[in-house]
Design a protein around this motif. Structure first.
Motif, mmCIF file in Angstrom:
data_model
loop_
_atom_site.group_PDB
_atom_site.id
_atom_site.type_symbol
_atom_site.label_atom_id
_atom_site.label_comp_id
_atom_site.label_asym_id
_atom_site.label_seq_id
_atom_site.Cartn_x
_atom_site.Cartn_y
_atom_site.Cartn_z
ATOM 1 N N MET A 20 0.836 -1.207 0.000
ATOM 2 C CA MET A 20 0.000 0.000 0.000
ATOM 3 C C MET A 20 0.872 1.259 0.000
ATOM 4 O O MET A 20 0.620 2.213 -0.740
ATOM 5 N N PHE A 21 1.915 1.249 0.861
ATOM 6 C CA PHE A 21 2.809 2.395 0.934
ATOM 7 C C PHE A 21 3.521 2.606 -0.398
ATOM 8 O O PHE A 21 3.706 3.738 -0.858
ATOM 9 N N THR A 22 3.926 1.483 -1.041
ATOM 10 C CA THR A 22 4.598 1.570 -2.338
ATOM 11 C C THR A 22 3.689 2.201 -3.380
ATOM 12 O O THR A 22 4.114 3.042 -4.178
ATOM 13 N N ARG A 23 2.409 1.796 -3.385
ATOM 14 C CA ARG A 23 1.454 2.359 -4.346
ATOM 15 C C ARG A 23 1.250 3.853 -4.114
ATOM 16 O O ARG A 23 1.168 4.629 -5.058
ATOM 17 N N MET A 24 1.162 4.252 -2.859
ATOM 18 C CA MET A 24 0.991 5.669 -2.564
ATOM 19 C C MET A 24 2.223 6.458 -2.987
ATOM 20 O O MET A 24 2.111 7.585 -3.496
ATOM 21 N N LYS A 25 3.410 5.871 -2.807
ATOM 22 C CA LYS A 25 4.636 6.522 -3.233
ATOM 23 C C LYS A 25 4.649 6.682 -4.747
ATOM 24 O O LYS A 25 5.044 7.733 -5.270
ATOM 25 N N GLN A 26 4.218 5.634 -5.466
ATOM 26 C CA GLN A 26 4.137 5.712 -6.918
ATOM 27 C C GLN A 26 3.119 6.762 -7.353
ATOM 28 O O GLN A 26 3.333 7.513 -8.306
ATOM 29 N N GLY A 27 1.989 6.805 -6.642
ATOM 30 C CA GLY A 27 0.969 7.808 -6.949
ATOM 31 C C GLY A 27 1.469 9.217 -6.727
ATOM 32 O O GLY A 27 1.146 10.137 -7.501
ATOM 33 N N TRP A 28 2.273 9.416 -5.680
ATOM 34 C CA TRP A 28 2.841 10.730 -5.405
ATOM 35 C C TRP A 28 3.796 11.151 -6.525
ATOM 36 O O TRP A 28 3.808 12.304 -6.950
ATOM 37 N N ALA A 29 4.583 10.176 -7.038
ATOM 38 C CA ALA A 29 5.495 10.469 -8.145
ATOM 39 C C ALA A 29 4.716 10.875 -9.395
ATOM 40 O O ALA A 29 5.092 11.823 -10.101
ATOM 41 N N LEU A 30 3.618 10.176 -9.675
ATOM 42 C CA LEU A 30 2.783 10.519 -10.825
ATOM 43 C C LEU A 30 2.172 11.909 -10.664
ATOM 44 O O LEU A 30 2.087 12.686 -11.617
ATOM 45 N N THR A 31 1.728 12.206 -9.449
ATOM 46 C CA THR A 31 1.122 13.509 -9.180
ATOM 47 C C THR A 31 2.124 14.635 -9.375
ATOM 48 O O THR A 31 1.817 15.666 -9.989
ATOM 49 N N LYS A 32 3.339 14.457 -8.868
ATOM 50 C CA LYS A 32 4.371 15.493 -9.008
ATOM 51 C C LYS A 32 4.703 15.737 -10.474
ATOM 52 O O LYS A 32 4.873 16.889 -10.892
ATOM 53 N N LYS A 33 4.799 14.672 -11.266
ATOM 54 C CA LYS A 33 5.122 14.851 -12.680
ATOM 55 C C LYS A 33 3.958 15.490 -13.432
ATOM 56 O O LYS A 33 4.174 16.299 -14.351
ATOM 57 N N PRO A 42 6.956 13.645 -19.222
ATOM 58 C CA PRO A 42 7.980 13.276 -18.242
ATOM 59 C C PRO A 42 7.770 11.898 -17.624
ATOM 60 O O PRO A 42 8.588 11.449 -16.815
ATOM 61 N N PHE A 43 6.683 11.219 -17.976
ATOM 62 C CA PHE A 43 6.345 9.944 -17.350
ATOM 63 C C PHE A 43 7.184 8.807 -17.939
ATOM 64 O O PHE A 43 7.611 8.857 -19.093
ATOM 65 N N THR A 44 7.398 7.790 -17.124
ATOM 66 C CA THR A 44 8.071 6.581 -17.595
ATOM 67 C C THR A 44 7.067 5.446 -17.672
ATOM 68 O O THR A 44 5.998 5.495 -17.040
ATOM 69 N N THR A 45 7.408 4.427 -18.449
ATOM 70 C CA THR A 45 6.535 3.263 -18.575
ATOM 71 C C THR A 45 6.304 2.610 -17.219
ATOM 72 O O THR A 45 5.184 2.205 -16.892
ATOM 73 N N TYR A 46 7.344 2.540 -16.402
ATOM 74 C CA TYR A 46 7.214 1.916 -15.084
ATOM 75 C C TYR A 46 6.219 2.677 -14.214
ATOM 76 O O TYR A 46 5.375 2.074 -13.546
ATOM 77 N N GLU A 47 6.316 4.011 -14.224
ATOM 78 C CA GLU A 47 5.416 4.815 -13.392
ATOM 79 C C GLU A 47 3.961 4.646 -13.817
ATOM 80 O O GLU A 47 3.073 4.494 -12.973
ATOM 81 N N LEU A 48 3.720 4.679 -15.112
ATOM 82 C CA LEU A 48 2.351 4.545 -15.592
ATOM 83 C C LEU A 48 1.840 3.127 -15.404
ATOM 84 O O LEU A 48 0.640 2.916 -15.197
ATOM 85 N N ALA A 49 2.726 2.134 -15.461
ATOM 86 C CA ALA A 49 2.306 0.755 -15.214
ATOM 87 C C ALA A 49 1.821 0.574 -13.791
ATOM 88 O O ALA A 49 0.985 -0.283 -13.505
ATOM 89 N N SER A 50 2.318 1.405 -12.868
ATOM 90 C CA SER A 50 1.854 1.315 -11.480
ATOM 91 C C SER A 50 0.422 1.795 -11.335
ATOM 92 O O SER A 50 -0.267 1.468 -10.369
ATOM 93 N N ALA A 51 -0.056 2.600 -12.309
ATOM 94 C CA ALA A 51 -1.424 3.111 -12.280
ATOM 95 C C ALA A 51 -2.355 2.327 -13.175
ATOM 96 O O ALA A 51 -3.564 2.441 -13.062
ATOM 97 N N ALA A 52 -1.811 1.561 -14.096
ATOM 98 C CA ALA A 52 -2.637 0.796 -15.029
ATOM 99 C C ALA A 52 -2.033 -0.594 -15.153
ATOM 100 O O ALA A 52 -1.186 -0.836 -15.994
ATOM 101 N N THR A 53 -2.449 -1.493 -14.306
ATOM 102 C CA THR A 53 -1.855 -2.812 -14.246
ATOM 103 C C THR A 53 -2.414 -3.696 -15.354
ATOM 104 O O THR A 53 -3.628 -3.928 -15.406
ATOM 105 N N PRO A 54 -1.586 -4.222 -16.266
ATOM 106 C CA PRO A 54 -2.092 -5.078 -17.330
ATOM 107 C C PRO A 54 -2.682 -6.360 -16.797
ATOM 108 O O PRO A 54 -2.206 -6.917 -15.819
ATOM 109 N N ARG A 55 -3.744 -6.792 -17.454
ATOM 110 C CA ARG A 55 -4.315 -8.102 -17.138
ATOM 111 C C ARG A 55 -3.418 -9.188 -17.732
ATOM 112 O O ARG A 55 -2.857 -9.050 -18.795
ATOM 113 N N ARG A 56 -3.296 -10.303 -17.034
ATOM 114 C CA ARG A 56 -2.466 -11.414 -17.504
ATOM 115 C C ARG A 56 -3.322 -12.596 -17.891
ATOM 116 O O ARG A 56 -4.375 -12.786 -17.381
#
Length: 279
Positions: free
Chosen positions: A1-14, A265-279
């Protein structure tokens, strides 16, 4: 959960960095919000007064005015959000945003925007009725229903701005993108909403405190007036931040989900944290 919030904060800043680099983007949600408030004051305020009257005909006229005001407010917000999405797309693609061209895109989409505003207003009305008259079960259903609706339609505005499809097709397209690539949590949007909510509460709290001080006596009137003004600035600033940042983030996420590429300014990794592909 903390990791997701950290990723969300990075997306928000960018997302906010794009708005800071192109401050004209921030004016668009402000203009849309102000015009929506004006529409509400012109139609909803007198409509509410008439709706509280005794004669049936007068109440009916009041309900009609309220409906018109609510629709116009929704239309204006969506119209300027489409302009924002088109202009933000320029910024994310490395071009200087052309607000006039973005405005022309929105004008070309007027029938579509009008249709989406109608659908959005009717769905919001349905949830409001369910929440007010459905008891506990209705409130729960409205809460979950609104959350699901918000998730499914999150990309409707970017789709309207960038693909030019009709409102129903835009909903289908947004929902299809959700089913294809998204997980259940959109971290950037959650963080943006959370930050805006916190600062809105701070602003409203300051305004309430200022009103209390003003009513308490002349000695505290100046301080109360300053608090009211400061609270208003904070609350409006939070609304602008949320609207502009969410608009930029939505366009960036659209490109990633629909085209499998990162923009701006976004990276593929950052956006993948917000849009998780179905497997």
């Amino acid at each position: 959960m903390f990791t997701r919030m950290k990723q969300g904060w990075a997306l928000t800043k960018k997302s906010w960095s794009v708005v800071r680099e192109h401050p004209g983007l921030a004016k668009l949600p402000l203009i849309g919000g102000v015009l929506a408030v004006v529409a509400a004051l012109v139609f909803i305020a007198p409509g509410a007064f008439l709706a509280a009257s005794d004669p049936d005909a007068t109440r009916l006229a009041g309900y009609v005015l309220i409906a018109i005001g609510a629709y116009l407010a929704s239309f204006l917000v969506i119209y300027y959000n489409v302009i924002l999405a088109a202009a933000a797309n320029d910024a994310l693609e490395g071009r200087e945003p052309d607000v006039d061209a973005a405005r022309q895109i929105a004008k070309n989409r007027l029938p579509t925007i009008a249709g989406w505003a109608l659908i959005s207003s009717l769905v919001s009305l349905m949830f409001a009725i369910l929440r007010d008259r459905g008891g506990i079960a209705g409130r729960l259903a409205a809460t979950f229903g609104a959350a699901i609706w918000g998730l499914v339609t999150f990309l409707v505005v970017p789709v309207l701005a960038l693909e030019g499809v009709g409102p129903v097709d835009a909903i289908k397209r947004s929902g299809s993108l959700v089913r294809q690539r998204w997980g259940q949590q959109v971290t950037g949007n959650l963080v943006i909403g959370g930050i805006a909510t916190v600062f809105t509460f701070i602003g409203v709290g300051a305004m309430v405190g200022g009103v209390v001080l003003i009513s308490g006596g002349t000695a505290w009137g100046v301080l109360g007036g300053v608090l009211v003004l400061l609270g208003l600035v904070v609350a409006v600033g939070a609304s602008i931040f949320a609207g502009a940042t969410r608009g930029v983030f939505g366009v960036a996420l659209y490109h990633f989900v629909a085209e499998d590429r990162a923009v701006g300014p976004f990276t593929t990794y950052e956006l993948a944290s917000a849009a998780t592909p179905r497997r």
